[in-house]
Design a protein around this motif. Structure first.
Motif, PDB file in Angstrom:
ATOM      1  N   PHE A  35       0.840  -1.203   0.000  1.00 16.65           N
ATOM      2  CA  PHE A  35       0.000   0.000   0.000  1.00 16.65           C
ATOM      3  C   PHE A  35       0.869   1.244   0.000  1.00 16.65           C
ATOM      4  O   PHE A  35       0.657   2.172  -0.779  1.00 16.65           O
ATOM      5  CB  PHE A  35      -0.923  -0.033   1.223  1.00 16.65           C
ATOM      6  CG  PHE A  35      -1.604   1.273   1.530  1.00 16.65           C
ATOM      7  CD1 PHE A  35      -2.552   1.807   0.668  1.00 16.65           C
ATOM      8  CD2 PHE A  35      -1.312   1.959   2.703  1.00 16.65           C
ATOM      9  CE1 PHE A  35      -3.195   3.008   0.966  1.00 16.65           C
ATOM     10  CE2 PHE A  35      -1.950   3.147   3.006  1.00 16.65           C
ATOM     11  CZ  PHE A  35      -2.896   3.672   2.130  1.00 16.65           C
ATOM     12  N   VAL A  38       2.596   1.511  -3.519  1.00 20.24           N
ATOM     13  CA  VAL A  38       1.671   1.801  -4.620  1.00 20.24           C
ATOM     14  C   VAL A  38       1.117   3.213  -4.512  1.00 20.24           C
ATOM     15  O   VAL A  38       1.017   3.931  -5.508  1.00 20.24           O
ATOM     16  CB  VAL A  38       0.523   0.758  -4.647  1.00 20.24           C
ATOM     17  CG1 VAL A  38      -0.594   1.178  -5.580  1.00 20.24           C
ATOM     18  CG2 VAL A  38       1.063  -0.607  -5.048  1.00 20.24           C
ATOM     19  N   MET A  39       0.738   3.624  -3.325  1.00 20.32           N
ATOM     20  CA  MET A  39       0.114   4.934  -3.138  1.00 20.32           C
ATOM     21  C   MET A  39       1.138   6.036  -2.861  1.00 20.32           C
ATOM     22  O   MET A  39       0.764   7.174  -2.628  1.00 20.32           O
ATOM     23  CB  MET A  39      -0.929   4.872  -2.021  1.00 20.32           C
ATOM     24  CG  MET A  39      -2.024   3.848  -2.252  1.00 20.32           C
ATOM     25  SD  MET A  39      -2.786   3.863  -3.890  1.00 20.32           S
ATOM     26  CE  MET A  39      -3.846   5.271  -3.762  1.00 20.32           C
ATOM     27  N   HIS A  98      -7.939  -7.995  -7.478  1.00 19.45           N
ATOM     28  CA  HIS A  98      -7.178  -6.765  -7.721  1.00 19.45           C
ATOM     29  C   HIS A  98      -8.074  -5.537  -7.522  1.00 19.45           C
ATOM     30  O   HIS A  98      -7.626  -4.537  -6.962  1.00 19.45           O
ATOM     31  CB  HIS A  98      -6.590  -6.764  -9.134  1.00 19.45           C
ATOM     32  CG  HIS A  98      -5.425  -7.681  -9.291  1.00 19.45           C
ATOM     33  ND1 HIS A  98      -4.179  -7.396  -8.797  1.00 19.45           N
ATOM     34  CD2 HIS A  98      -5.336  -8.905  -9.883  1.00 19.45           C
ATOM     35  CE1 HIS A  98      -3.352  -8.393  -9.085  1.00 19.45           C
ATOM     36  NE2 HIS A  98      -4.034  -9.324  -9.739  1.00 19.45           N
ATOM     37  N   HIS A  99      -9.323  -5.637  -7.960  1.00 18.99           N
ATOM     38  CA  HIS A  99     -10.244  -4.516  -7.748  1.00 18.99           C
ATOM     39  C   HIS A  99     -10.521  -4.306  -6.258  1.00 18.99           C
ATOM     40  O   HIS A  99     -10.619  -3.171  -5.790  1.00 18.99           O
ATOM     41  CB  HIS A  99     -11.558  -4.741  -8.498  1.00 18.99           C
ATOM     42  CG  HIS A  99     -11.445  -4.501  -9.970  1.00 18.99           C
ATOM     43  ND1 HIS A  99     -11.119  -3.281 -10.518  1.00 18.99           N
ATOM     44  CD2 HIS A  99     -11.607  -5.349 -11.018  1.00 18.99           C
ATOM     45  CE1 HIS A  99     -11.099  -3.373 -11.825  1.00 18.99           C
ATOM     46  NE2 HIS A  99     -11.380  -4.621 -12.164  1.00 18.99           N
ATOM     47  N   GLY A 102      -7.519  -2.665  -4.871  1.00 14.62           N
ATOM     48  CA  GLY A 102      -7.502  -1.287  -5.370  1.00 14.62           C
ATOM     49  C   GLY A 102      -8.484  -0.398  -4.634  1.00 14.62           C
ATOM     50  O   GLY A 102      -8.169   0.742  -4.288  1.00 14.62           O
ATOM     51  N   TYR A 105      -7.058   0.299  -1.163  1.00 15.58           N
ATOM     52  CA  TYR A 105      -5.959   1.266  -1.245  1.00 15.58           C
ATOM     53  C   TYR A 105      -6.498   2.679  -1.491  1.00 15.58           C
ATOM     54  O   TYR A 105      -6.053   3.637  -0.859  1.00 15.58           O
ATOM     55  CB  TYR A 105      -4.994   0.901  -2.363  1.00 15.58           C
ATOM     56  CG  TYR A 105      -4.059  -0.261  -2.090  1.00 15.58           C
ATOM     57  CD1 TYR A 105      -4.140  -1.025  -0.935  1.00 15.58           C
ATOM     58  CD2 TYR A 105      -3.091  -0.607  -3.018  1.00 15.58           C
ATOM     59  CE1 TYR A 105      -3.287  -2.087  -0.717  1.00 15.58           C
ATOM     60  CE2 TYR A 105      -2.226  -1.661  -2.802  1.00 15.58           C
ATOM     61  CZ  TYR A 105      -2.323  -2.403  -1.656  1.00 15.58           C
ATOM     62  OH  TYR A 105      -1.460  -3.452  -1.445  1.00 15.58           O
ATOM     63  N   CYS A 106      -7.441   2.812  -2.425  1.00 14.33           N
ATOM     64  CA  CYS A 106      -7.977   4.145  -2.746  1.00 14.33           C
ATOM     65  C   CYS A 106      -8.686   4.767  -1.546  1.00 14.33           C
ATOM     66  O   CYS A 106      -8.450   5.937  -1.220  1.00 14.33           O
ATOM     67  CB  CYS A 106      -8.929   4.054  -3.935  1.00 14.33           C
ATOM     68  SG  CYS A 106      -8.098   3.807  -5.513  1.00 14.33           S
ATOM     69  N   ASP A 142     -12.193   6.604  -7.691  1.00 13.95           N
ATOM     70  CA  ASP A 142     -11.541   5.377  -8.146  1.00 13.95           C
ATOM     71  C   ASP A 142     -11.941   4.184  -7.285  1.00 13.95           C
ATOM     72  O   ASP A 142     -12.117   3.076  -7.794  1.00 13.95           O
ATOM     73  CB  ASP A 142     -10.019   5.544  -8.151  1.00 13.95           C
ATOM     74  CG  ASP A 142      -9.533   6.497  -9.235  1.00 13.95           C
ATOM     75  OD1 ASP A 142     -10.343   6.875 -10.116  1.00 13.95           O
ATOM     76  OD2 ASP A 142      -8.346   6.864  -9.196  1.00 13.95           O
ATOM     77  N   GLY A 143     -12.078   4.393  -5.975  1.00 14.50           N
ATOM     78  CA  GLY A 143     -12.528   3.319  -5.093  1.00 14.50           C
ATOM     79  C   GLY A 143     -13.920   2.838  -5.474  1.00 14.50           C
ATOM     80  O   GLY A 143     -14.195   1.639  -5.531  1.00 14.50           O
ATOM     81  N   HIS A 146     -13.748   0.731  -8.578  1.00 22.30           N
ATOM     82  CA  HIS A 146     -13.303  -0.640  -8.271  1.00 22.30           C
ATOM     83  C   HIS A 146     -14.461  -1.480  -7.736  1.00 22.30           C
ATOM     84  O   HIS A 146     -14.636  -2.633  -8.131  1.00 22.30           O
ATOM     85  CB  HIS A 146     -12.160  -0.628  -7.252  1.00 22.30           C
ATOM     86  CG  HIS A 146     -10.829  -0.271  -7.808  1.00 22.30           C
ATOM     87  ND1 HIS A 146     -10.174  -1.050  -8.736  1.00 22.30           N
ATOM     88  CD2 HIS A 146     -10.002   0.779  -7.564  1.00 22.30           C
ATOM     89  CE1 HIS A 146      -9.010  -0.503  -9.033  1.00 22.30           C
ATOM     90  NE2 HIS A 146      -8.882   0.610  -8.334  1.00 22.30           N
TER      91      HIS A 146
END
Length: 161
Positions: A35, A38-39, A98-99, A102, A105-106, A142-143, A146
């Motif tokens: 995390f 990536v972020m 993955h979604h 994601g 994370y978002c 984006d979250g 996903h």
């Protein structure tokens, strides 16, 4: 007062502690170190704050997916990992996993961005919060995208007026 070499304090950087993954029974595990990478989190976010934001985001994503999960298995015995097991694999994970990651994370990054103004109340901190505000909204959007991808819904609703 004279300072001798013996009086000098030497500060050495400590290696960061290994962050354990957040294991969620029946859901993909979330790795705080990934995390952070990536972020692109900076040093202002310590391990405890990142982990707390990730746990909040995990709870939010799981709540948002709970009705979908029940609908995918009326008997109520399926887990997310079982529901997506037949998805095509990408980097050894089902695509909807993955979604899920994601979305987590978002939402976690958005929460951390949102809290940045409270972390530094100086003029520079307020300006930084203003700069991150659009990215907070982008991360939230984006979250949501996903989550919609997991549910098989279109990315957005458009209505003609």
């Amino acid at each position: 007062m004279n300072i001798t070499p013996a009086d000098k304090v030497v500060i050495t950087a400590q290696a960061p502690a290994i962050e354990n993954p957040i294991v969620c029974n029946g859901w993909p595990s979330v790795y705080p170190a990934r995390f952070r990478a990536v972020m692109r989190l900076d040093g202002a976010v310590n391990a405890e704050r990142a982990r707390a934001a990730l746990i909040d985001a995990i709870l939010r994503v799981q709540t948002e997916l709970s009705e979908w999960l029940v609908a995918s298995d009326p008997a109520g015995t399926a887990t997310f990992n079982n529901a997506v097991a037949d998805d095509p694999l990408l980097d050894d994970l089902p695509s909807r996993s993955h979604h899920y990651i994601g979305a987590v994370y978002c939402y976690a990054a958005a929460k951390l961005n949102d809290r940045m103004a409270g972390f530094d109340a100086t003029h520079q901190g307020i300006n930084r919060a203003d700069e991150t505000l659009p990215s907070t909204h982008t991360l939230e959007r984006d979250g949501i995208a996903h989550i919609r991808a997991i549910k098989g819904e279109p990315a957005g609703d458009v209505e003609l007026l």
